[in-house]
Structures are given as structure tokens and as C-alpha cells.
Design a protein around this motif. Structure first.
Motif, PDB file in Angstrom:
ATOM      1  N   GLU A   3       0.802  -1.213   0.000  1.00 32.10           N
ATOM      2  CA  GLU A   3       0.000   0.000   0.000  1.00 32.10           C
ATOM      3  C   GLU A   3       0.840   1.271   0.000  1.00 32.10           C
ATOM      4  OE1 GLU A   3      -1.164   0.779   4.581  1.00 32.10           O
ATOM      5  OE2 GLU A   3      -2.177  -0.906   3.623  1.00 32.10           O
ATOM      6  N   ARG A   4       2.106   1.197   0.375  1.00 29.58           N
ATOM      7  CA  ARG A   4       2.953   2.390   0.419  1.00 29.58           C
ATOM      8  C   ARG A   4       3.904   2.494  -0.777  1.00 29.58           C
ATOM      9  NH1 ARG A   4       2.935   5.122   5.185  1.00 29.58           N
ATOM     10  NH2 ARG A   4       1.775   4.155   6.860  1.00 29.58           N
ATOM     11  N   ILE A   5       3.899   1.497  -1.652  1.00 36.71           N
ATOM     12  CA  ILE A   5       4.786   1.479  -2.811  1.00 36.71           C
ATOM     13  C   ILE A   5       3.938   1.565  -4.079  1.00 36.71           C
ATOM     14  CG2 ILE A   5       6.572   0.171  -4.051  1.00 36.71           C
ATOM     15  CD1 ILE A   5       7.414   1.061  -1.207  1.00 36.71           C
ATOM     16  N   ALA A   6       4.352   2.423  -4.999  1.00 32.60           N
ATOM     17  CA  ALA A   6       3.615   2.590  -6.255  1.00 32.60           C
ATOM     18  C   ALA A   6       4.550   2.371  -7.439  1.00 32.60           C
ATOM     19  CB  ALA A   6       3.017   3.991  -6.323  1.00 32.60           C
ATOM     20  N   THR A  37      21.086   5.954   8.393  1.00 33.15           N
ATOM     21  CA  THR A  37      20.109   5.408   9.331  1.00 33.15           C
ATOM     22  C   THR A  37      18.707   5.835   8.918  1.00 33.15           C
ATOM     23  OG1 THR A  37      20.136   7.331  10.793  1.00 33.15           O
ATOM     24  CG2 THR A  37      21.780   5.587  11.227  1.00 33.15           C
ATOM     25  N   VAL A  38      17.724   5.203   9.506  1.00 32.08           N
ATOM     26  CA  VAL A  38      16.332   5.599   9.256  1.00 32.08           C
ATOM     27  C   VAL A  38      16.165   7.066   9.634  1.00 32.08           C
ATOM     28  CG1 VAL A  38      13.936   5.236   9.973  1.00 32.08           C
ATOM     29  CG2 VAL A  38      15.419   3.265   9.505  1.00 32.08           C
ATOM     30  N   GLU A  39      16.757   7.477  10.748  1.00 33.65           N
ATOM     31  CA  GLU A  39      16.655   8.871  11.187  1.00 33.65           C
ATOM     32  C   GLU A  39      17.284   9.828  10.175  1.00 33.65           C
ATOM     33  OE1 GLU A  39      17.767   6.316  13.149  1.00 33.65           O
ATOM     34  OE2 GLU A  39      15.898   6.167  14.311  1.00 33.65           O
ATOM     35  N   ASP A  40      18.424   9.420   9.570  1.00 34.98           N
ATOM     36  CA  ASP A  40      19.059  10.237   8.520  1.00 34.98           C
ATOM     37  C   ASP A  40      18.093  10.442   7.358  1.00 34.98           C
ATOM     38  OD1 ASP A  40      21.508  10.285   9.926  1.00 34.98           O
ATOM     39  OD2 ASP A  40      22.315   8.574   8.804  1.00 34.98           O
ATOM     40  N   LEU A  41      17.444   9.359   6.934  1.00 30.89           N
ATOM     41  CA  LEU A  41      16.535   9.448   5.792  1.00 30.89           C
ATOM     42  C   LEU A  41      15.318  10.309   6.113  1.00 30.89           C
ATOM     43  CD1 LEU A  41      16.687   5.782   4.515  1.00 30.89           C
ATOM     44  CD2 LEU A  41      17.776   7.784   3.528  1.00 30.89           C
ATOM     45  N   LEU A  42      14.795  10.176   7.306  1.00 28.02           N
ATOM     46  CA  LEU A  42      13.634  10.984   7.695  1.00 28.02           C
ATOM     47  C   LEU A  42      13.995  12.475   7.720  1.00 28.02           C
ATOM     48  CD1 LEU A  42      12.146   8.732  10.505  1.00 28.02           C
ATOM     49  CD2 LEU A  42      11.299   9.014   8.159  1.00 28.02           C
ATOM     50  N   ALA A  43      15.222  12.789   8.116  1.00 30.89           N
ATOM     51  CA  ALA A  43      15.665  14.186   8.119  1.00 30.89           C
ATOM     52  C   ALA A  43      15.909  14.691   6.698  1.00 30.89           C
ATOM     53  CB  ALA A  43      16.935  14.328   8.956  1.00 30.89           C
ATOM     54  N   GLU A  44      16.457  13.834   5.848  1.00 29.98           N
ATOM     55  CA  GLU A  44      16.780  14.212   4.463  1.00 29.98           C
ATOM     56  C   GLU A  44      15.532  14.328   3.593  1.00 29.98           C
ATOM     57  OE1 GLU A  44      19.327  15.264   1.375  1.00 29.98           O
ATOM     58  OE2 GLU A  44      19.890  14.910   3.460  1.00 29.98           O
ATOM     59  N   TYR A  45      14.537  13.486   3.847  1.00 31.65           N
ATOM     60  CA  TYR A  45      13.312  13.436   3.041  1.00 31.65           C
ATOM     61  C   TYR A  45      12.100  13.607   3.956  1.00 31.65           C
ATOM     62  CZ  TYR A  45      16.469  11.492  -0.454  1.00 31.65           C
ATOM     63  OH  TYR A  45      17.500  11.307  -1.339  1.00 31.65           O
ATOM     64  N   PRO A  46      11.755  14.846   4.296  1.00 37.34           N
ATOM     65  CA  PRO A  46      10.650  15.094   5.237  1.00 37.34           C
ATOM     66  C   PRO A  46       9.306  14.451   4.876  1.00 37.34           C
ATOM     67  CG  PRO A  46      11.888  17.102   4.857  1.00 37.34           C
ATOM     68  CD  PRO A  46      12.421  16.073   3.889  1.00 37.34           C
ATOM     69  N   PRO A  47       8.986  14.236   3.590  1.00 39.05           N
ATOM     70  CA  PRO A  47       7.695  13.596   3.308  1.00 39.05           C
ATOM     71  C   PRO A  47       7.621  12.129   3.753  1.00 39.05           C
ATOM     72  CG  PRO A  47       8.584  14.611   1.308  1.00 39.05           C
ATOM     73  CD  PRO A  47       9.641  14.678   2.360  1.00 39.05           C
ATOM     74  N   LEU A  48       8.783  11.497   4.013  1.00 40.93           N
ATOM     75  CA  LEU A  48       8.792  10.082   4.366  1.00 40.93           C
ATOM     76  C   LEU A  48       8.406   9.856   5.819  1.00 40.93           C
ATOM     77  CD1 LEU A  48      12.015   8.652   2.704  1.00 40.93           C
ATOM     78  CD2 LEU A  48       9.697   8.723   1.830  1.00 40.93           C
ATOM     79  N   THR A  49       7.846   8.679   6.045  1.00 41.74           N
ATOM     80  CA  THR A  49       7.585   8.220   7.404  1.00 41.74           C
ATOM     81  C   THR A  49       8.397   6.954   7.635  1.00 41.74           C
ATOM     82  OG1 THR A  49       5.746   6.773   6.789  1.00 41.74           O
ATOM     83  CG2 THR A  49       5.204   9.089   7.284  1.00 41.74           C
ATOM     84  N   GLN A  50       8.514   6.580   8.890  1.00 42.22           N
ATOM     85  CA  GLN A  50       9.210   5.348   9.225  1.00 42.22           C
ATOM     86  C   GLN A  50       8.525   4.159   8.548  1.00 42.22           C
ATOM     87  OE1 GLN A  50       9.626   4.866  13.431  1.00 42.22           O
ATOM     88  NE2 GLN A  50      11.117   3.239  13.234  1.00 42.22           N
ATOM     89  N   GLU A  51       7.204   4.185   8.463  1.00 46.50           N
ATOM     90  CA  GLU A  51       6.454   3.105   7.816  1.00 46.50           C
ATOM     91  C   GLU A  51       6.788   3.011   6.332  1.00 46.50           C
ATOM     92  OE1 GLU A  51       5.082   5.408   9.868  1.00 46.50           O
ATOM     93  OE2 GLU A  51       4.806   4.094  11.596  1.00 46.50           O
ATOM     94  N   ASP A  52       7.027   4.153   5.673  1.00 42.01           N
ATOM     95  CA  ASP A  52       7.429   4.147   4.262  1.00 42.01           C
ATOM     96  C   ASP A  52       8.755   3.405   4.088  1.00 42.01           C
ATOM     97  OD1 ASP A  52       5.224   5.722   3.432  1.00 42.01           O
ATOM     98  OD2 ASP A  52       6.341   7.581   3.773  1.00 42.01           O
TER      99      ASP A  52
END
Length: 78
Positions: A3-6, A37-52
């Protein structure tokens, strides 16, 4: 399937992306594999969530599971 991948041929040449973004799954997995890290990615790409990000793992795992490659028989040990 996820559901989160298109996958849309009009977005990123049909590469699997996180839904609602133009961020390819392979980019996320590659960055994680290279030490981000997941935290790095969340900071780099604000639209993302941990669930993504976890959906990217799930998608990659599903692709790896689909491909069955027989291994050559190992020579018998003497």
C-alpha cells in the motif's frame, strides 16, 4: 501488493517509488545499505515516514523471495 509502494510508468520511468513521492525504493535501500540510518533518511526526506521506509524493506524482501536461482551442486568432499 504494497500500500505504500507505487509503480507508475509515468513516474520515475516506472521504478517502484514510495507512494505520493518520486523517491525510488532502490534509493532508500541503497542509502541504508551504505550506512545511512532511518533517522538520517527521515531528516533528508521530510515527506517520508518510518512506515514508508519499512515498506521499502518489505518490497525488497518480496522481490528477493520471488527469484529462485538453483545453485550448482557442490563437488563431493573426499
Amino acid at each position: 501488493m504494497h500500500e505504500r509502494i507505487a509503480i507508475d510508468p509515468r513516474v520515475c520511468h516506472g521504478q517502484a517509488c514510495i507512494k505520493g513521492t518520486r523517491i525510488p525504493v532502490h534509493l532508500i535501500l541503497g542509502m541504508l545499505a551504505n550506512g545511512d540510518t532511518v533517522e538520517d533518511l527521515l531528516a533528508e526526506y521530510p515527506p517520508l515516514t518510518q512506515e514508508d521506509i519499512y515498506a521499502c524493506f518489505d518490497y525488497g524482501a518480496a522481490l528477493a523471495e520471488e527469484q529462485v536461482t538453483p545453485l550448482e551442486a557442490l563437488p563431493a568432499e573426499s
